[in-house]
Design a protein around this motif. Structure first.
Motif, PDB file in Angstrom:
ATOM      1  N   LYS A   2      42.605  47.751  46.198  1.00  0.00           N
ATOM      2  CA  LYS A   2      41.404  47.908  45.374  1.00  0.00           C
ATOM      3  C   LYS A   2      40.744  49.238  45.697  1.00  0.00           C
ATOM      4  O   LYS A   2      41.034  49.861  46.712  1.00  0.00           O
ATOM      5  CB  LYS A   2      40.421  46.767  45.650  1.00  0.00           C
ATOM      6  CG  LYS A   2      40.967  45.395  45.345  1.00  0.00           C
ATOM      7  CD  LYS A   2      41.115  45.197  43.880  1.00  0.00           C
ATOM      8  CE  LYS A   2      41.646  43.785  43.602  1.00  0.00           C
ATOM      9  NZ  LYS A   2      42.017  43.618  42.232  1.00  0.00           N
ATOM     10  N   ASN A   3      39.841  49.666  44.803  1.00  0.00           N
ATOM     11  CA  ASN A   3      39.143  50.925  45.060  1.00  0.00           C
ATOM     12  C   ASN A   3      37.749  50.912  44.454  1.00  0.00           C
ATOM     13  O   ASN A   3      37.422  50.068  43.629  1.00  0.00           O
ATOM     14  CB  ASN A   3      39.952  52.108  44.527  1.00  0.00           C
ATOM     15  CG  ASN A   3      40.051  52.117  43.023  1.00  0.00           C
ATOM     16  OD1 ASN A   3      39.086  52.432  42.337  1.00  0.00           O
ATOM     17  ND2 ASN A   3      41.217  51.774  42.493  1.00  0.00           N
ATOM     18  N   ASN A   4      36.942  51.866  44.900  1.00  0.00           N
ATOM     19  CA  ASN A   4      35.564  52.020  44.423  1.00  0.00           C
ATOM     20  C   ASN A   4      35.399  53.289  43.597  1.00  0.00           C
ATOM     21  O   ASN A   4      34.286  53.804  43.475  1.00  0.00           O
ATOM     22  CB  ASN A   4      34.611  52.087  45.631  1.00  0.00           C
ATOM     23  CG  ASN A   4      34.612  50.825  46.433  1.00  0.00           C
ATOM     24  OD1 ASN A   4      34.555  49.735  45.880  1.00  0.00           O
ATOM     25  ND2 ASN A   4      34.691  50.954  47.749  1.00  0.00           N
ATOM     26  N   ASP A  36      43.455  49.664  39.093  1.00  0.00           N
ATOM     27  CA  ASP A  36      44.380  49.121  40.102  1.00  0.00           C
ATOM     28  C   ASP A  36      45.810  48.987  39.584  1.00  0.00           C
ATOM     29  O   ASP A  36      46.547  48.101  39.990  1.00  0.00           O
ATOM     30  CB  ASP A  36      43.886  47.767  40.619  1.00  0.00           C
ATOM     31  CG  ASP A  36      42.523  47.858  41.264  1.00  0.00           C
ATOM     32  OD1 ASP A  36      42.271  48.844  41.978  1.00  0.00           O
ATOM     33  OD2 ASP A  36      41.702  46.944  41.051  1.00  0.00           O
ATOM     34  N   GLN A  63      44.110  45.230  50.799  1.00  0.00           N
ATOM     35  CA  GLN A  63      43.973  43.765  50.780  1.00  0.00           C
ATOM     36  C   GLN A  63      45.227  43.105  51.249  1.00  0.00           C
ATOM     37  O   GLN A  63      46.286  43.502  51.092  1.00  0.00           O
ATOM     38  CB  GLN A  63      43.638  43.284  49.380  1.00  0.00           C
ATOM     39  CG  GLN A  63      42.284  43.744  48.948  1.00  0.00           C
ATOM     40  CD  GLN A  63      41.882  43.140  47.615  1.00  0.00           C
ATOM     41  OE1 GLN A  63      42.705  42.737  46.823  1.00  0.00           O
ATOM     42  NE2 GLN A  63      40.599  43.068  47.386  1.00  0.00           N
TER      43      GLN A  63
END
Length: 63
Positions: A2-4, A36, A63
């Protein structure tokens, strides 16, 4: 992974096109990373972190 990226990009007033141009990739690549669908290379991850004024560890969540 995941990323921001989307949240950080928007908080800095950048469009996907802006981030893509500054990082040397296509807008489609930024879209795929934000959704993603694509994990960037270490080089690109480091560029994105630098452009978004954060660390790779804060930008991407394993994750």
């Amino acid at each position: 992974m995941k990323n921001n990226i989307k949240q950080l990009r928007k908080s800095r007033g950048l469009r996907q096109e802006d981030l893509a141009a500054r990082s040397g990739v296509s807008r489609q690549t930024i879209i795929a990373i934000e959704n993603d669908k694509y994990n960037p290379t270490l080089e690109l991850a480091m560029k994105l972190a630098r452009l978004l004024d954060t660390t790779v560890e804060e930008l991407f969540i394993l994750q």
